[in-house]
Scaffold this active site. Structure first.
Site, PDB file in Angstrom:
ATOM      1  CG  HIS A 140      -1.517  -1.291   1.440  1.00  0.00           C
ATOM      2  ND1 HIS A 140      -2.716  -1.343   0.958  1.00  0.00           N
ATOM      3  CD2 HIS A 140      -1.299  -2.306   2.232  1.00  0.00           C
ATOM      4  CE1 HIS A 140      -3.379  -2.811   1.231  1.00  0.00           C
ATOM      5  NE2 HIS A 140      -2.319  -3.260   2.002  1.00  0.00           N
TER       6      HIS A 140
ATOM      7  CB  SER B 170      13.493  23.280 -13.617  1.00  0.00           C
ATOM      8  OG  SER B 170      12.532  24.231 -13.537  1.00  0.00           O
TER       9      SER B 170
ATOM     10  CE  LYS C 263      11.549  20.326 -10.327  1.00  0.00           C
ATOM     11  NZ  LYS C 263      10.425  19.670  -9.685  1.00  0.00           N
TER      12      LYS C 263
END
Ligand code: ARG
Length: 457
Positions: free
Chosen positions: A154, A275, A281
């Site tokens: 999960h 980016s 980034k």
């Protein structure tokens, strides 16, 4: 020149040609078409349907065309499809004898044969690229033998696993893909040639011989089915779809595990992107793009399944729609597999982050319950006692690893000092020695078995 213009008074409309012609994409089949024709003509000669010298002249002409297309001397253009192009080119080069090539053959059995030759070879490329991915995964699995990381259910931390176990799980998927591809290839390598337009032929042909010459397994046994069966295309696309499903899962895990939040992997600079606005980034464009391409490949499978739905026997022009999706799937899936094997080699594992995570969020709680159960407490009760320990840890901001043996003992007399060792993530992973389990010893055995199974291909 059209192969069929004899019965027509007027030439085709330009728009019909644009709509109907397939040369722009089926030219990719040129090698398969020539190989199919060479086998056919050899068989015609051997069976005395044309003379041996005619057969030799035709196959010599076809060989020369092959060489000239390969070298770029001959350009594929100006015909309805690749079959017409090669035949016209042969007749242009060797004259009247070339017109005997199409004896005892139709474009219907010809195109089905060409495409099966093509797909059979395309399967080999998939196998080779799958092997490369598995080889990268095996390298990482061997490295991961030393490390422990959390396993998830999960997408919540569940139990500690040896990090190699993660990589082996993907090797198992790709190994199944190889098995599937090899099995599917056996169904693709069945020869339609000799089915004629739909009903076979009255010439004394030897289909077994053509099949052997082309390395096929056997000739198909029903001419109606032979010319119209495109299951092999759908099967190739299904193989590609499952490969993409597996790749997309791996991509998803790589994307997640290389985030700051997880931090188990780092993708090297050469395989990361930046980016235009956010200077900090480092983005995982490769696995994202690959995950995105999965939809496109599933789309090709759906398109093919829909095209063959309700097709009446035997050949119908609908079937010309079988090629472009497969060609695109072939290109895309092979490029995904090939860059995935590079990407895997360019990820660094972060053992400190992994092992820290493997002890957080009570990842070792099952082992506490198992400890009690092994000492005789029924597992359901052991589960309840451990649940209480976890609850109290949460309330007091403690972890299983910083609990003392006495603190454990206050929950059950069965706890002994060794419980403090048992709850270390590394030991939890180490203990899962069941066949196929997450301990380093099981993972080592898994690596060995994957290598052995891979040797078959
Ligand atoms: N371009 C055609 C195809 O891909 C070749 C077969 C043509 N046969 C026919 N009966 N028109 O299916």
């Amino acid at each position: 020149m059209k192969l069929w213009e004899g019965r027509f008074d007027k030439p085709s409309a330009k728009s019909l040609e644009e709509f109907n012609d397939s040369l722009s994409f089926d030219k990719k089949l040129w090698r398969a078409d020539i190989r199919g024709s060479v086998a056919h003509v050899k068989m015609l000669g051997a069976c005395g349907i044309i003379s041996q010298s005619e057969a030799d002249e035709i196959s010599g002409g076809l060989d020369a065309i092959y060489a000239d297309i390969e070298s770029g001397k001959t350009e594929i253009a100006g015909a309805e499809d690749i079959h017409s192009f090669i035949e016209n080119e042969l007749i242009r080069r060797i004259g009247e004898t070339g017109k005997k090539l199409h004896t005892a053959r139709s474009r219907n059995d010809q195109v089905a044969t060409d495409f099966r030759i093509y797909v059979s070879e395309a399967y080999s490329e998939l196998v080779n690229n799958l092997k490369k991915v598995i080889s990268s995964l095996l390298d990482r699995a061997a490295e991961g033998l030393k490390y422990v990381m959390p396993g998830y259910t999960h997408l919540r931390k569940a139990q500690p696993i040896c990090a190699g176990h993660f990589f082996n799980a993907y090797s198992e998927m790709f190994l199944r893909d190889i098995e599937r591809v090899v099995q599917a290839r056996e169904r693709a390598a069945v020869l339609p040639l000799g089915s004629g337009a739909l009903a076979g032929t009255s010439y004394p042909i030897d289909r077994k011989m053509t099949s052997d010459l082309l390395g096929f397994i056997r000739p198909c046994e029903n001419s109606l089915d032979g010319v119209s069966d495109r299951d092999f295309v759908a099967e190739y696309l299904f193989c590609c779809s499952l490969i993409m499903a597996h790749l997309s899962r791996l991509c998803e895990d790589i994307i997640l595990y290389s985030t700051e939040e997880f931090g188990y992997f780092e993708i090297s600079d050469e395989y990361s992107t930046g980016s235009s606005i956010m200077p900090q980034k480092k983005n995982p464009d490769i696995p994202e793009l690959m995950r995105g391409k999965t939809g496109r490949i599933y789309g090709h499978l759906m398109a093919m399944l829909t095209t063959i739905k309700a097709i009446p026997l035997a050949y119908n022009k609908d079937l010309q729609e079988d090629k472009e999706g497969l060609f695109d799937a072939e290109t895309q899936v092979n490029s995904c597999l090939s860059i995935m094997s590079e990407l895997l080699a360019n990820i660094s594992l972060k053992p400190a982050k992994m092992s820290k995570a493997a002890e957080s969020e009570f990842c070792c709680a099952t082992d506490v319950a198992d400890y009690l159960a092994k000492k005789g407490m029924p597992f359901r009760n052991a589960h309840a006692v451990t649940g209480k320990i976890v609850r109290q840890c949460i309330q007091n901001n403690r972890t299983l690893q910083n609990m003392t043996a006495n603190e454990f003992k206050s929950f059950s007399e069965l706890f002994e000092p060794d419980i403090c060792e048992v709850v270390k993530a590394k030991n939890c992973a180490k203990a899962r020695t069941s066949f196929g389990g997450a301990s380093p010893s099981s993972v080592k055995a898994n690596i060995k078995s994957i290598k052995a199974r891979l040797k078959k291909y």
